[in-house]
Enzyme design. Structure first.
Site, PDB file in Angstrom:
ATOM      1  N   LYS A 184       0.852  -1.186   0.000  1.00 60.77           N
ATOM      2  CA  LYS A 184       0.000   0.000   0.000  1.00 60.77           C
ATOM      3  C   LYS A 184       0.892   1.242   0.000  1.00 60.77           C
ATOM      4  O   LYS A 184       1.810   1.348   0.825  1.00 60.77           O
ATOM      5  CB  LYS A 184      -0.914  -0.018   1.228  1.00 60.77           C
ATOM      6  CG  LYS A 184      -1.948   1.087   1.265  1.00 60.77           C
ATOM      7  CD  LYS A 184      -2.835   0.940   2.488  1.00 60.77           C
ATOM      8  CE  LYS A 184      -3.882   2.026   2.554  1.00 60.77           C
ATOM      9  NZ  LYS A 184      -4.713   1.925   3.774  1.00 60.77           N
ATOM     10  N   HIS A 204      -0.154   4.466   0.382  1.00 60.65           N
ATOM     11  CA  HIS A 204      -0.734   5.626   1.049  1.00 60.65           C
ATOM     12  C   HIS A 204      -1.195   5.211   2.438  1.00 60.65           C
ATOM     13  O   HIS A 204      -1.157   4.038   2.785  1.00 60.65           O
ATOM     14  CB  HIS A 204      -1.905   6.183   0.231  1.00 60.65           C
ATOM     15  CG  HIS A 204      -3.036   5.208   0.069  1.00 60.65           C
ATOM     16  ND1 HIS A 204      -3.029   4.216  -0.886  1.00 60.65           N
ATOM     17  CD2 HIS A 204      -4.201   5.057   0.758  1.00 60.65           C
ATOM     18  CE1 HIS A 204      -4.152   3.507  -0.791  1.00 60.65           C
ATOM     19  NE2 HIS A 204      -4.876   4.000   0.198  1.00 60.65           N
TER      20      HIS A 204
END
Length: 236
Positions: free
Chosen positions: A116, A118
């Site tokens: 991921k 963010h």
């Protein structure tokens, strides 16, 4: 003759048979072998079936943690994406139900297929793995590639893999490199055990299936499964 399997194994096996998750017939495997039985843990997707498999995992883990000369000790149940995710999370829930004093604070984690980029970022969801003893829960071990990847991810996060629990041990040897199935060969589970020095537990083995389906499956299906066991049984 009554089955010698513990009641929770009998319940799990019955759920698998009644709902077509364990089938008898002719099934071509990835190895191109023709198997007289097929088990698909991915079919435990209904609420009552998820409860059946998660309870079976919980009983298997509890037995490993409370019996034998080297009881299993762990902090986190880890489910490799994707099939392992619901198995690990539901097993943690059922472990806490079975023995809240011992397992009430056990955590779960799972990995992302892609990191991921963010928010909190990273590749792991759930409890942090650093400095923790990690138990991997998944459906099967075929070639062992996915389990090696999971172990590498856990180690990269600073965790220690202490064991693996799978739904079924087919007790089946790996194909011989020269294609000669008469040669003694280890199983995929045996290779992982030796490579990493960790125990691997299974809810059911092929021996359990053959014992547990007597009086349920046809004599012909049982005979074919016994013959298959003899022909392809692993050397470990």
């Amino acid at each position: 003759m009554a089955s010698q399997l513990p009641p929770w194994k009998q319940d799990f096996l019955r759920a698998a048979i009644d709902n077509g998750i364990l089938k008898f017939g002719q099934f071509e495997l990835k190895s191109k072998r023709i198997s007289p039985y097929f088990f698909n843990a991915g079919d435990f997707y209904r609420a009552d079936l998820l409860r059946a498999i998660s309870l079976a995992y919980a009983h298997t883990i509890r037995d490993a943690a409370t019996t034998g000369p080297n009881p299993l000790d762990f902090d986190i149940v880890f489910g490799p994406a994707y099939k392992g995710i619901p198995l690990a999370t539901s097993a943690v829930d059922k472990l806490a139900e079975l023995d809240p004093a011992r397992f009430g604070t056990i955590s779960y984690s799972f990995d992302r297929k892609e990191a991921k980029d963010h928010g909190e970022g990273g590749t792991i969801v759930g409890a942090p793995l650093k400095g923790k003893r990690v138990l991997i829960v998944d459906d099967v071990i075929t070639a062992g590639t996915a389990k090696r990847e999971a172990i590498a991810k856990i180690r990269a996060q600073g965790g220690e893999v202490v064991a693996i629990v799978v739904a079924l041990d087919r007790m089946e040897k790996l194909p011989s490199p020269d294609g000669d199935d008469s040669k003694p060969m280890p199983s995929a589970l045996g290779e992982i055990r030796r490579e990493y020095g960790i125990p691997i537990y299974a809810i059911l083995t092929l021996d359990d299936i053959i014992e547990g389906v007597r009086g349920i499956a046809s004599e012909e299906d049982i005979r074919k499964t016994e013959d298959y066991r003899v022909k392809y049984r692993a050397s470990d």
